[in-house]
Design an enzyme around this catalytic site. Structure first.
Site, PDB file in Angstrom:
ATOM      1  N   SER A 141       0.776  -1.136  -0.015  1.00 54.71           N
ATOM      2  CA  SER A 141       0.005   0.014  -0.076  1.00 54.71           C
ATOM      3  C   SER A 141       0.805   1.332   0.133  1.00 54.71           C
ATOM      4  CB  SER A 141      -0.740  -0.107   1.257  1.00 54.71           C
ATOM      5  OG  SER A 141      -1.560   1.316   1.399  1.00 54.71           O
ATOM      6  N   TYR A 154      -1.642  -0.983  10.312  1.00 54.92           N
ATOM      7  CA  TYR A 154      -1.866  -1.153   8.708  1.00 54.92           C
ATOM      8  C   TYR A 154      -0.645  -0.883   8.098  1.00 54.92           C
ATOM      9  CZ  TYR A 154      -3.955  -1.525   4.023  1.00 54.92           C
ATOM     10  OH  TYR A 154      -4.258  -1.603   2.919  1.00 54.92           O
TER      11      TYR A 154
END
Lengths: 246, 117
Positions: A141, A154
């Protein structure tokens, strides 16, 4: 059920990006084995269209159930006698300040986003090493590359996917296996469906290409890494973010 | 047991041959690294091939991978899996390990459980 069709495993392949990856691989003539926590209309329709699982196989597995991941891969090997590709797509995100985050939310993100990918990769290597061939794509990401409030855990798991990619590429390259990574930026998906119009406009303004990504933008990068055109590329990451992290 | 050893040695021979086509014969007491020229990834390939053939992985919990230095060590490691299994299997199922149907995940899970206990 063995034939010349290449076999890909996709984690979290029932909705959103995972569904798009599965559809794209099927379109390319690959056999796809996918799992996710629960069935969706997509998996049900696919299974109904292919009841013998000749080109699509799906199981309900919670990604944090690590022994089940190994069993799934062994089942795929028994069924199709090969594993050519793995896309570590499955992920979960609990937003919130780390100082206030519950243990369970930290644990679940690390388990689903990182540990599961490691266990699944190890299991797939058992199929790829004997073939002396294989291609693994890890989904990271832009949060692995640039800091944002509320996504520390995350981001940590996604940054770890980049580290996993680089070290594993060196480790298994001599065995004919490539490992690469795609880091999506903000793209139109379930993840951004809760964003306000103002938030979406702000992201687009901060993106050099002045728009959010699409699922197809991300899938194209994955397709490239898995293709023969990327035969000499391993240990690399492509940020598909319209220049957001440039 | 002979069948099991033959299966293991055939897999080792295959991987060795890929790396060094001139080395066609191997002995159980040869050193995998020094004598046969294998690297750790080659050993991983051998174990992966054997897991596909035998459906067991003795290195998951039963045996330490660092204890494997020769093809003979590999044979002993796999024999340990099947010896444990044969002890608990009913007599009609105790055919040679390499020819019987794979012991399956349930039995491997059971092996691991016993190893932990």
């Amino acid at each position: 059920m063995s034939d010349d069709r290449r076999v890909a495993i996709v984690s979290g392949g029932s909705r959103g990006l995972g569904q798009a990856i599965v559809e794209d691989l099927l379109k390319q003539g690959m056999t796809v084995a996918a799992f996710s926590r629960s069935a969706t209309r997509f998996t049900e329709e696919r299974q109904a269209a292919d009841p013998k699982g000749e080109s699509f196989y799906w199981e309900a597995i919670d990604g944090s159930d690590f022994p089940r991941l190994g069993e799934f891969v062994r089942g795929v090997l028994r069924r199709y006698e090969r594993v050519d590709a793995l896309v570590n797509n499955m992920a979960t995100m609990s937003e919130g300040l780390l100082a206030l985050m519950r243990d369970a939310d930290i644990h679940r993100q690390v388990a689903m986003n990182l540990e599961a990918a490691i266990y699944l990769t190890r299991a797939c290597l058992k199929g790829m090493l004997p073939q002396a061939a294989g291609s693994i794509v890890n989904i990271a990401s832009v949060n692995a590359l640039r800091g944002h409030t509320g996504v520390a855990v995350y981001s940590a798991t996604k940054a770890a996917m980049v580290g996993l990619t680089k070290s594993l590429a060196v480790e298994v390259g001599p065995g004919g296996i490539r490992v690469n990574c795609v880091a999506p930026g903000y793209f139109q998906s379930e993840m951004t469906s809760g964003f306000s119009d103002e938030q979406l406009a702000r992201i687009a303004r901060r993106t050099p290409l002045r728009r959010l990504g699409t699922v197809e933008d991300i899938v194209a990068a994955i397709r490239f890494f898995l293709s023969p055109q990327a035969a000499f590329i391993t240990g690399q990451m492509i940020a598909v973010d319209g220049g957001f992290t440039s | 047991m002979d069948n099991l050893n033959e299966t293991i040695l055939a897999v080792v021979r295959g991987v060795v041959k890929e790396k060094n086509p001139e080395l066609t014969a191997i002995r159980p007491d040869q050193l995998l690294v020094e004598d046969l020229g294998l690297r750790s990834l080659d050993l991983a390939r051998i174990i992966a091939k054997l897991e596909v053939k035998l459906d067991v992985d003795p290195f998951a919990e039963l045996v330490s991978i660092t204890s494997i230095r020769t093809p003979g060590d590999l044979c002993a490691a796999y024999a340990k899996c099947f010896e444990d299994e044969e002890e608990s299997a009913p007599p009609e199922e105790s055919e040679p390990a390499a020819t019987r149907s794979r012991p399956g995940l349930e039995s491997q899970r059971e092996l691991r459980k016993r190893a932990r206990d």
